[in-house]
Design an enzyme around this catalytic site. Sequence first.
Site, short mmCIF file in Angstrom:
data_model
loop_
_atom_site.label_atom_id
_atom_site.label_comp_id
_atom_site.label_asym_id
_atom_site.label_seq_id
_atom_site.Cartn_x
_atom_site.Cartn_y
_atom_site.Cartn_z
N PHE A 1 0.86 -1.19 0.00
CA PHE A 1 0.00 0.00 0.00
C PHE A 1 0.90 1.25 0.00
CE2 PHE A 1 -2.82 3.08 2.04
CZ PHE A 1 -4.01 2.85 1.36
N ASP B 1 1.71 -5.31 8.23
CA ASP B 1 0.53 -4.45 8.12
C ASP B 1 -0.67 -5.36 7.90
OD1 ASP B 1 -1.54 -2.73 7.29
OD2 ASP B 1 -0.12 -1.30 6.45
N TYR C 1 -10.94 0.74 10.19
CA TYR C 1 -12.14 1.20 9.48
C TYR C 1 -12.49 0.31 8.29
CZ TYR C 1 -8.35 3.57 7.00
OH TYR C 1 -7.18 3.84 6.36
N LYS C 2 -11.68 -0.71 8.03
CA LYS C 2 -12.00 -1.62 6.93
C LYS C 2 -12.90 -2.73 7.49
CE LYS C 2 -8.08 -0.06 4.32
NZ LYS C 2 -6.62 -0.06 4.26
N ARG D 1 -12.28 -3.56 -7.86
CA ARG D 1 -12.07 -4.34 -6.64
C ARG D 1 -13.38 -4.52 -5.89
NH1 ARG D 1 -7.99 -2.24 -1.99
NH2 ARG D 1 -9.78 -0.88 -1.70
C1 LIG Z 1 -5.87 1.09 4.33
C2 LIG Z 1 -4.43 0.84 4.54
C3 LIG Z 1 -3.64 1.77 5.23
C4 LIG Z 1 -4.24 3.05 5.69
O1 LIG Z 1 -3.42 3.90 6.40
P1 LIG Z 1 -4.07 5.20 7.08
O2 LIG Z 1 -3.00 5.79 7.85
O3 LIG Z 1 -5.25 4.75 7.88
O4 LIG Z 1 -4.56 6.08 5.97
C5 LIG Z 1 -2.30 1.45 5.45
N1 LIG Z 1 -1.77 0.30 4.99
C6 LIG Z 1 -2.52 -0.62 4.32
C7 LIG Z 1 -1.90 -1.90 3.86
C8 LIG Z 1 -3.86 -0.35 4.05
O5 LIG Z 1 -4.60 -1.24 3.38
#
Ligand SMILES: *Cc1c(COP(=O)(O)O)cnc(C)c1O
Length: 413
Positions: free
Chosen positions: A133, A210, A235-236, A384
């Site tokens: 990401f 992560d 939040y996911k 997706r």
């Molecule tokens: C959604 C996501 C993030 C989000 O990071 P934020 O700091 O909440 O914006 C980070 N890493 C991965 C792998 C994600 O899927």
Amino acid sequence: MTSPTSPTSPTSPFAELDAADPLAHHRDAYVGAETPLVYFDGNSLGRPLRATAARMAAFVEQEWGGRLIRGWDESWFELPLTVGDRLAQVALGAPAGTVAVGDSTTVLLYKLLRAGVALRPGRREVVVDTDNFPTDRYVAEGVARELGLELRWVETDPTTGITPEQVAAVLGPQTAVVLLSHVAYRSAWIADVAGITALAHEAGAVVLWDLSHSAGSVPVELEAWDVDLATGCTYKYLGGGPGAPAYGYVAERHLAALEQPITGWMGHADPFLMGPGHTPDPGIRRLLSGTPPILGMQPLVHALELLGEVGIAAVREKSVALTTFAVELADQLLAPHGVALASPREAGRRGGHVTLTHPAMREVTARLWRRDVIPDYRDPHGLRLGLAPLSTSFAEVEAGLHAVAEVLAEVTV
Ligand SMILES: *Cc1c(COP(=O)(O)O)cnc(C)c1O
């Protein structure tokens, strides 16, 4: 799980699948479940629980409005750790006292990557992959610049994901930290966390995983997998709401030595002493920096109750059934239009979402949003479908994939 209809069957068995689904009734607990809107973005922002609105109002009136500053002594001060313990138990396979909630994933990635590098003094390299990401890659680049480290990039295939062999090829005596995602945000590839962690340990490095796209949908066993450090957003699949705080995990064995770079008062061993110098708390509280986002944790508390009640094993079972059904429908309805699967076909290697590629997918996504079918678009050409197991029905998957087929036919004539 899925019914044994042939892939060429003209009618899909969604009604049977919903009728046989032991989690089907939970869908009604979510706002919007009664509308025909098709939500395929539960992996980016989960739907809210209906009960959350009333509980947020009660929090404002009774806890904030009624207890006022006393709330800090009564529960809020401990909340980052009590919610962390609950999360550890229901979604992370981690013992109590190893998870703290607060900050964003990005900020925790920074704090934990710096802490991981500090656990391996003298080592100058961090292993990262090209398809992680963006925020993970950008934070790694920033930390490398700040500390003069070298990044060892692994080239990952965006339709599959990172393998132990690829990681083994870049590990060495200079590797301090291996930073990777458990479930790939594009393909949904499930990395072999235990295998890669063991390889990193053999090389003397620590791992930072992560979990943003896995926690709440794929079982996570941080303790059994011997993970050093982990973080992820809530939040996911965890349903914490927009901008809900993230969590950080530190293995018990590293707690006493863990040095994170934002040494604020809330991570102090005695925040209200307000004395000179920062003495870190001996436990996971040391990961905190400033005042924790109490309001932002409330929806997460409610969502974790439901997840705890249902159990991650049942959630995963439904998740596999949903993505398997989506892949079958894509094969029937979309493959004839030239749509390809950009996720693992093998269910055991696939997390909670499915990515489908076609050159027209950007336009297809825009048109789907206008008709209340909400997937998201990820380059290159990827549609997706994020299927949140507690709030998504098989009928919704069926309706959504038929809509994709119709829109694709419109844009490709
Ligand atoms: C959604 C996501 C993030 C989000 O990071 P934020 O700091 O909440 O914006 C980070 N890493 C991965 C792998 C994600 O899927």
